[in-house]
Design a protein around this motif. Structure first.
Motif, PDB file in Angstrom:
ATOM      1  N   THR A  23       0.870  -1.166   0.000  1.00 21.75           N
ATOM      2  CA  THR A  23       0.000   0.000   0.000  1.00 21.75           C
ATOM      3  C   THR A  23       0.910   1.220   0.000  1.00 21.75           C
ATOM      4  N   GLY A  24       0.667   2.119  -0.909  1.00 22.74           N
ATOM      5  CA  GLY A  24       1.558   3.271  -1.017  1.00 22.74           C
ATOM      6  C   GLY A  24       2.980   2.809  -1.263  1.00 22.74           C
ATOM      7  N   ASP A  25       3.896   3.275  -0.427  1.00 24.00           N
ATOM      8  CA  ASP A  25       5.313   2.934  -0.563  1.00 24.00           C
ATOM      9  C   ASP A  25       5.723   1.716   0.266  1.00 24.00           C
ATOM     10  N   LEU A  26       4.788   1.100   0.984  1.00 22.24           N
ATOM     11  CA  LEU A  26       5.132   0.007   1.893  1.00 22.24           C
ATOM     12  C   LEU A  26       4.829  -1.362   1.303  1.00 22.24           C
ATOM     13  N   ILE A  27       5.747  -2.296   1.547  1.00 24.64           N
ATOM     14  CA  ILE A  27       5.581  -3.697   1.158  1.00 24.64           C
ATOM     15  C   ILE A  27       5.614  -4.529   2.435  1.00 24.64           C
ATOM     16  N   GLY A  66      10.830  -3.867  -7.250  1.00 22.39           N
ATOM     17  CA  GLY A  66      11.812  -2.794  -7.392  1.00 22.39           C
ATOM     18  C   GLY A  66      12.460  -2.377  -6.091  1.00 22.39           C
ATOM     19  N   ALA A  67      12.363  -3.203  -5.073  1.00 24.92           N
ATOM     20  CA  ALA A  67      12.969  -2.919  -3.773  1.00 24.92           C
ATOM     21  C   ALA A  67      14.129  -3.880  -3.542  1.00 24.92           C
ATOM     22  N   VAL A  72      14.468  -2.635   3.592  1.00 25.11           N
ATOM     23  CA  VAL A  72      13.727  -3.285   4.672  1.00 25.11           C
ATOM     24  C   VAL A  72      13.784  -2.410   5.927  1.00 25.11           C
ATOM     25  N   LEU A  73      12.599  -2.094   6.449  1.00 19.51           N
ATOM     26  CA  LEU A  73      12.481  -1.292   7.662  1.00 19.51           C
ATOM     27  C   LEU A  73      12.453  -2.148   8.923  1.00 19.51           C
ATOM     28  N   LYS A  74      11.826  -3.331   8.825  1.00 21.70           N
ATOM     29  CA  LYS A  74      11.573  -4.172  10.008  1.00 21.70           C
ATOM     30  C   LYS A  74      11.422  -5.612   9.591  1.00 21.70           C
ATOM     31  N   THR A  75      11.979  -6.519  10.358  1.00 27.46           N
ATOM     32  CA  THR A  75      11.732  -7.945  10.165  1.00 27.46           C
ATOM     33  C   THR A  75      11.220  -8.534  11.474  1.00 27.46           C
ATOM     34  N   VAL A 124      10.115  -0.383   2.361  1.00 29.61           N
ATOM     35  CA  VAL A 124       9.600   0.807   1.706  1.00 29.61           C
ATOM     36  C   VAL A 124      10.249   0.898   0.335  1.00 29.61           C
ATOM     37  N   VAL A 125       9.464   1.221  -0.664  1.00 27.08           N
ATOM     38  CA  VAL A 125       9.990   1.422  -2.014  1.00 27.08           C
ATOM     39  C   VAL A 125       9.417   2.729  -2.524  1.00 27.08           C
ATOM     40  N   GLU A 126      10.299   3.577  -2.981  1.00 25.74           N
ATOM     41  CA  GLU A 126       9.863   4.875  -3.465  1.00 25.74           C
ATOM     42  C   GLU A 126       9.992   4.923  -4.965  1.00 25.74           C
ATOM     43  N   ASP A 127       9.010   5.552  -5.618  1.00 26.79           N
ATOM     44  CA  ASP A 127       9.038   5.658  -7.076  1.00 26.79           C
ATOM     45  C   ASP A 127      10.085   6.645  -7.532  1.00 26.79           C
TER      46      ASP A 127
END
Length: 127
Positions: A23-27, A66-67, A72-75, A124-127
């Protein structure tokens, strides 16, 4: 808006869930077991080998969007035996640079399918 992520470069979901969602920039990946792309469970492999396969599966899912592992922010790591922590951590650390993500690692009563470990990630993946 929620998007479903699916790639042939990681094992297919083995239940009523998606490999990942975004959703948005988050995977958000589902928990990844040490499964090969053809569904073979590496349950007889060492904890180190199982950790590597789990993280390779996470990596494949992220790559499909594309990430990368640097995004990765958190595992969250689920171990069936917390005494395997050092062996897991040694392999885990090779997937991340000096800016490692936040992490929780817990012992659980049992990991699905008899595996020693399961790993999920938020990136997070940013365009």
């Amino acid at each position: 808006m929620k998007q479903i992520i699916s790639t042939n470069d990681a094992p297919a979901a083995v239940g009523a869930y998606s490999q990942a969602t975004s959703t948005g920039d988050l995977i958000f990946t589902a928990g990844q077991l040490p499964l090969t792309n053809n569904g073979e469970l590496l349950d007889e492999a060492t904890v180190s080998e199982q950790t590597r396969k789990c993280l390779e599966n996470v990596q494949s899912i992220l790559t499909s969007e594309g990430a990368s592992m640097t995004d990765v922010l958190k595992t969250t790591v689920f171990l069936d035996d917390i005494d395997d922590f050092e062996e897991f951590n040694e392999t885990y650390s090779t997937f991340f640079d000096d800016k490692a993500p936040a992490r929780s690692a817990v012992e659980v009563g049992q990991v699905p399918k008899g595996a020693a470990i399961e790993i999920e990630a938020i990136a997070v993946v940013e365009d």
